[in-house]
Design a protein around this motif. Structure first.
Motif: not given
Length: 333
Positions: A233-243, A287-292
């Motif tokens: 729940s909340g965000g994923t560990p990496s920034g600029s990717t995941g909800p 699906m957020l991310g530059a290398s999705m």
């Protein structure tokens, strides 16, 4: 259509870099395929800003909302929107039955009022499935009361809003259960009672509808490359990717952790289940991310093998998106 045995799976393949955390939430099944909905016309260009309107005198307060209709202790009868099929609902918070939505529709006396005009834009619970609004029995009753109507005692077949393919709420009560059978006479010497009947199998349409709040329900994480879907729940560990949260703004969801697992396949697979007619698999994805990488859905009919029903590749932006896939019984044995 003949009954079909089918298996469905989600494939989430991470991309070539860490910025490819894709997520999945609110998977649900419907026993009906939705009708075709034409695409919306593009919005007209915005008008230039206008001067603020002159202040208006205060308006009289609206009359208080009608009191909530209590949920009947014996349950509420719902009807198929297009047939004589009926079912009983005993859960006061229910908005679906067997994985299929229940629509609010009203009656003015004996006149059906699925909508307040001749247009589906004015459907009381929105149009299935483009603008549909899920309601409980009490919420449906309140909507009708606010319009001066009541819930109907019939299904209002053919009265618009595409409710013919889902359930509809009614004012009818479930029949009272029959009295318990009389006790069995005592056994005579040498008599043996027959074994009890085995319990019925759980409904796969209920078992496979999953918001991942506790676990993955009936879905099986097969991890073909050794990497499992993660639940959080909340965000994923990496920034600029995941909800940053679940589909509804809170709650749990599944995601693929891409850091250190580049170009790896994550798989969520259903058990075999029986498909009597075309059905719909709905879900939310992020699906957020530059290398999705790629998210896809496949189905297997045990004869022609796995076939792709839906696929999405690349960065789709920082938003949860809704999708629906028809599972065609006519092409699956």
């Amino acid at each position: 259509l003949p009954a079909s045995t089918i298996k469905v799976r989600f494939n989430g393949e991470t991309g070539p870099g860490w910025s490819s955390d894709m997520a999945l939430d609110d998977v649900s099944f419907s026993r009906f395929a939705p009708p075709f909905t034409p695409p919306l016309a593009p919005s007209p260009p915005r008008s230039p800003p206008q001067s603020p309107p002159s202040p208006q005198p205060p308006q009289p307060l609206s009359p208080p909302a009608p009191p909530a209709v209590p949920f009947p202790p014996q349950g509420v009868l719902i009807l198929d929107g297009n047939s004589d099929t009926e079912a009983c609902v005993h859960d006061v918070a229910a908005t679906q039955h067997d994985g299929t939505a229940i629509a609010a529709q009203c009656c003015d006396g004996s006149t059906c009022k699925r909508r307040t005009s001749s247009s589906n834009v004015d459907c009381i619970a929105g149009t299935w499935s483009s603008s549909f609004q899920y309601t409980t029995f009490q919420e449906a009753s309140a909507r009708c009361a606010a319009l001066g109507y009541t819930l109907c005692d019939k299904n209002c077949q053919g009265q618009g809003c595409s409710y013919d393919v889902i359930w509809v709420w009614t004012s009818l009560l479930c029949p009272l259960p029959p009295p318990p059978p009389p006790p069995l006479p005592p056994l005579l010497p040498g008599m043996v009672l027959p074994p009890p009947s085995p319990p019925s199998s759980p409904d796969p349409f209920v078992q496979l509808s999953c918001g991942f709040e506790v676990d993955t329900c009936a879905w099986i994480d097969t991890a073909p490359d050794g990497f499992s879907w993660k639940r959080t729940s909340g965000g994923t560990p990496s920034g600029s990717t995941g909800p940053s949260s679940g589909h509804t703004g809170s709650g749990y969801y599944l995601y693929t952790e891409a850091t250190g697992t580049y170009n790896k396949l994550h798989r969520l697979e259903s058990p075999l289940f029986l498909l009597q007619r075309d059905a719909t698999l709905s879900f939310a994805y992020h699906m957020l991310g530059a290398s999705m990488g790629t998210l896809s859905i496949e189905a297997n009919d045990n004869e022609t093998g796995w076939s792709t029903l839906w696929s999405k590749n690349g960065n789709q932006g920082d938003a949860w998106l809704d999708a629906a896939v028809v599972l065609p019984a006519s092409t699956i044995k």
